[in-house]
Design a protein around this motif. Sequence first.
Motif, PDB file in Angstrom:
ATOM      1  N   TYR A 261       8.119  55.548  65.201  1.00 41.42           N
ATOM      2  CA  TYR A 261       7.298  55.251  66.371  1.00 41.42           C
ATOM      3  C   TYR A 261       8.203  55.112  67.587  1.00 41.42           C
ATOM      4  O   TYR A 261       9.265  54.506  67.516  1.00 41.42           O
ATOM      5  CB  TYR A 261       6.519  53.951  66.121  1.00 41.42           C
ATOM      6  CG  TYR A 261       5.283  53.801  66.981  1.00 41.42           C
ATOM      7  CD1 TYR A 261       4.051  54.283  66.555  1.00 41.42           C
ATOM      8  CD2 TYR A 261       5.360  53.181  68.232  1.00 41.42           C
ATOM      9  CE1 TYR A 261       2.922  54.138  67.335  1.00 41.42           C
ATOM     10  CE2 TYR A 261       4.229  53.052  69.026  1.00 41.42           C
ATOM     11  CZ  TYR A 261       3.019  53.540  68.575  1.00 41.42           C
ATOM     12  OH  TYR A 261       1.887  53.410  69.359  1.00 41.42           O
ATOM     13  N   CYS A 269       6.224  52.056  62.322  1.00 41.78           N
ATOM     14  CA  CYS A 269       4.893  51.498  62.101  1.00 41.78           C
ATOM     15  C   CYS A 269       4.557  51.714  60.634  1.00 41.78           C
ATOM     16  O   CYS A 269       4.560  52.848  60.149  1.00 41.78           O
ATOM     17  CB  CYS A 269       3.864  52.193  62.994  1.00 41.78           C
ATOM     18  SG  CYS A 269       2.177  51.566  62.759  1.00 41.78           S
ATOM     19  N   ILE A 332      -2.684  55.425  65.231  1.00 42.12           N
ATOM     20  CA  ILE A 332      -1.770  56.504  65.660  1.00 42.12           C
ATOM     21  C   ILE A 332      -2.573  57.804  65.606  1.00 42.12           C
ATOM     22  O   ILE A 332      -2.590  58.504  64.578  1.00 42.12           O
ATOM     23  CB  ILE A 332      -0.526  56.600  64.754  1.00 42.12           C
ATOM     24  CG1 ILE A 332       0.109  55.218  64.550  1.00 42.12           C
ATOM     25  CG2 ILE A 332       0.497  57.568  65.344  1.00 42.12           C
ATOM     26  CD1 ILE A 332       1.280  55.217  63.599  1.00 42.12           C
ATOM     27  N   ALA A 335      -0.546  61.242  64.812  1.00 45.77           N
ATOM     28  CA  ALA A 335       0.445  61.184  63.735  1.00 45.77           C
ATOM     29  C   ALA A 335       0.657  62.559  63.106  1.00 45.77           C
ATOM     30  O   ALA A 335      -0.262  63.373  62.998  1.00 45.77           O
ATOM     31  CB  ALA A 335       0.012  60.181  62.671  1.00 45.77           C
ATOM     32  N   ALA A 366       5.066  59.535  64.986  1.00 48.33           N
ATOM     33  CA  ALA A 366       3.925  59.172  65.824  1.00 48.33           C
ATOM     34  C   ALA A 366       3.409  60.350  66.631  1.00 48.33           C
ATOM     35  O   ALA A 366       2.243  60.362  67.038  1.00 48.33           O
ATOM     36  CB  ALA A 366       4.300  58.020  66.763  1.00 48.33           C
TER      37      ALA A 366
END
Length: 388
Positions: A261, A269, A332, A335, A366
């Motif tokens: 992230y 994360c 997210i 992602a 991310a």
Amino acid sequence: MKKIKKCLLILGAALMMLALTACGSTKIDLAPYISLDCNGLNGKATASAQFDYASFEEDIMSQWKEKEKTFEKLAELTAFEATIDCEIQSGENLHNGDQITVQVTWDEKQAKDLGLSLQDGKKTITVEGLRDVVEIDPFDESKFGDGKTVDVTIEGISPFLQVTVNNNAPQDDIYGAIRYTMDSSMNLKNGDTVTVKATVEESFEREGYALSRSETTLNLEGFHSFITDASLLKQEDVVRLQGHLKDSLEAQMQGGIGVSYPGINESICYVGSHRGGTWTDPAFLEYGYTTEVNWGFGKKCILLVPFTTVIENTKQSIWEGDFHPNGISVSIPDACGYFVVSGLELDEDGNVCNESFNIEELKMFANSQMMEDAIVEAYGKLNPQNFQ
């Protein structure tokens, strides 16, 4: 009658002596002293001209009077002999039947001082008695090949094929005298060629043998291969592979995984396990990347399979530097990630022929920029290759 014959013999001898000593010179025919020394086999022999100095010297001295047989005169004769030179125009790659002309030269002044009149300094000699060459083909199919006397083995999977040539001929076999070398033998692929060279020692030819050829080419085709280009995967194999990767993603996300992230305070994360959260099925991109990486003492081929997913409502205890005792929900939406797959093996028809390929690694990010930067950092700049 007997007296007449005796007189004739005496007269003939006298005439010969006159011929030898006319004008104060001893006439010498050089032809009997000239010979040819041939070495080698028929078609490959070499020759050198020879002069019989010992016989020449003996014949000259036999005609000297007793008072002429001095060390001084012998020294003059020896000095003169040093000026005698035999030359031939061509003395290589000779065959039986070839005619070689030998030309003899000498110092005219020294010959005259010695009272010698030399004649017939040129002689043509026919080459004969050379043994025929027995040609041996070092790559005869009955001797050279897989499992044969000269065992040729090709092992491995393209682009890591390995070629070995082992000469297992016994010492009493003529093939045992042949040595084989290759211009390349490892990390080879379909479409490559390997040049095999055969060499022998000089004794091989001295024994009457010669190689009919000195090299051959091995064409590497039809061997199983690892994936070196994502576009080589057939559509049905892509679908099957993506099914395995979907199951792997689900299992790894359930067990808990870290997603890289951006930001100063947070770099990971965590999703899944006690962090909870939801995620969509992976949406695989239309392309992949292939490259080679070091592995043990060699290399291996890997395939990177990128995808996207949407992650929602994963709880983080610490976020952006703050502690949240009840957790904070993080999503997210952009992602993405990629799988590292190795051991994908194709048969000669281009089909994935094994189920034992390895899903080595899963990396999550991310956003796509982070993923692309990570790929470049780990593997260098790779070109995307579209799946079929």
